[in-house]
Design a protein around this motif. Structure first.
Motif, PDB file in Angstrom:
ATOM      1  N   ALA A  94      -1.070 107.959  24.766  1.00 42.65           N
ATOM      2  CA  ALA A  94      -2.126 108.541  25.599  1.00 42.65           C
ATOM      3  C   ALA A  94      -3.479 107.894  25.368  1.00 42.65           C
ATOM      4  N   ILE A  95      -3.521 106.574  25.511  1.00 39.73           N
ATOM      5  CA  ILE A  95      -4.795 105.889  25.349  1.00 39.73           C
ATOM      6  C   ILE A  95      -5.404 105.596  26.725  1.00 39.73           C
ATOM      7  N   PRO A  96      -6.721 105.668  26.814  1.00 39.45           N
ATOM      8  CA  PRO A  96      -7.374 105.403  28.102  1.00 39.45           C
ATOM      9  C   PRO A  96      -7.369 103.911  28.432  1.00 39.45           C
ATOM     10  N   HIS A  97      -7.370 103.600  29.704  1.00 38.95           N
ATOM     11  CA  HIS A  97      -7.425 102.214  30.199  1.00 38.95           C
ATOM     12  C   HIS A  97      -6.352 101.345  29.547  1.00 38.95           C
ATOM     13  N   VAL A  98      -5.127 101.840  29.517  1.00 40.17           N
ATOM     14  CA  VAL A  98      -4.038 101.168  28.809  1.00 40.17           C
ATOM     15  C   VAL A  98      -3.763  99.773  29.376  1.00 40.17           C
ATOM     16  N   GLU A  99      -3.958  99.573  30.665  1.00 37.60           N
ATOM     17  CA  GLU A  99      -3.719  98.254  31.251  1.00 37.60           C
ATOM     18  C   GLU A  99      -4.710  97.220  30.716  1.00 37.60           C
ATOM     19  N   ASP A 100      -5.978  97.610  30.600  1.00 39.03           N
ATOM     20  CA  ASP A 100      -6.984  96.714  30.041  1.00 39.03           C
ATOM     21  C   ASP A 100      -6.696  96.410  28.570  1.00 39.03           C
ATOM     22  N   VAL A 101      -6.285  97.428  27.838  1.00 41.82           N
ATOM     23  CA  VAL A 101      -5.963  97.244  26.418  1.00 41.82           C
ATOM     24  C   VAL A 101      -4.781  96.293  26.279  1.00 41.82           C
TER      25      VAL A 101
END
Length: 183
Positions: free
Chosen positions: A143-150
């Motif tokens: 459940a991390i935000p902006h997973v695609e960018d990460v």
């Protein structure tokens, strides 16, 4: 005259690329249970108070149980942080006792990203890393935000670190092709 070894080049300065933590949304059902438990305690304390003529008001003290359950889970989640740098992934966790685990990026063998429907609704996703690290062969960041960018930052940093260290991964398949074996 002895040959002189060339100096070892210094590693470039380590740069922080991303920092974050697991979202509290991952505990939605746990928090929902705490609310139901608090409501149940409230109803039971009210009914007990009606039966005993107000003496049962002390029963409301039991509301601290779901409150502490909620606060402990929230605090534990908030105290776990991930930091992606140009050379490693740092995981810091713990409330009273702190633990820091570091994984060198060149050890990342594969990673997957998934966004279950409910997490996707609130802009979150999960990332799982498969590594050659002895202490952390699999690492799940939930459940991390902006997973695609990460994921893209991780992908680029892993490749850059492998190039810098001149590390290559070798895949060995254990597949027989039907050829005859020599004894």
């Amino acid at each position: 005259m002895s040959p002189v070894d060339p100096p070892i080049p210094a590693a470039p300065a380590e740069v922080s690329l991303w920092s974050g933590h697991t979202s509290q949304w991952v505990h939605f059902w746990y928090y929902f249970f705490c609310i139901l438990l608090a409501a149940g305690i409230g109803v039971a304390a009210t009914m007990f108070g009606m039966v005993t003529g107000g003496i049962g008001a002390i029963s409301y003290v039991a509301l601290v149980i779901p409150l502490f359950m909620w606060l402990f889970r929230w605090w534990a989640t908030k105290c776990t942080t991930y930091e992606l740098t140009s050379q490693r992934l740092r995981i810091r966790s713990g409330i009273l006792n702190k633990k820091t685990d570091e994984m060198e990026l060149f050890r990342v063998r594969d990673y997957t990203m998934d966004q279950p429907f409910l997490l996707r609704l609130v802009g979150l996703g999960n990332m799982t890393l498969i590594t050659s690290d002895a202490t952390t062969p699999t690492l799940a960041m939930r459940a991390i935000p902006h997973v695609e960018d990460v994921r893209e930052k991780l992908r680029t940093a892993v490749q850059n670190e492998r190039d810098r260290k001149r590390v290559r991964q070798m895949d060995v398949d254990n597949v027989e092709d039907g050829a005859s074996h020599h004894n």
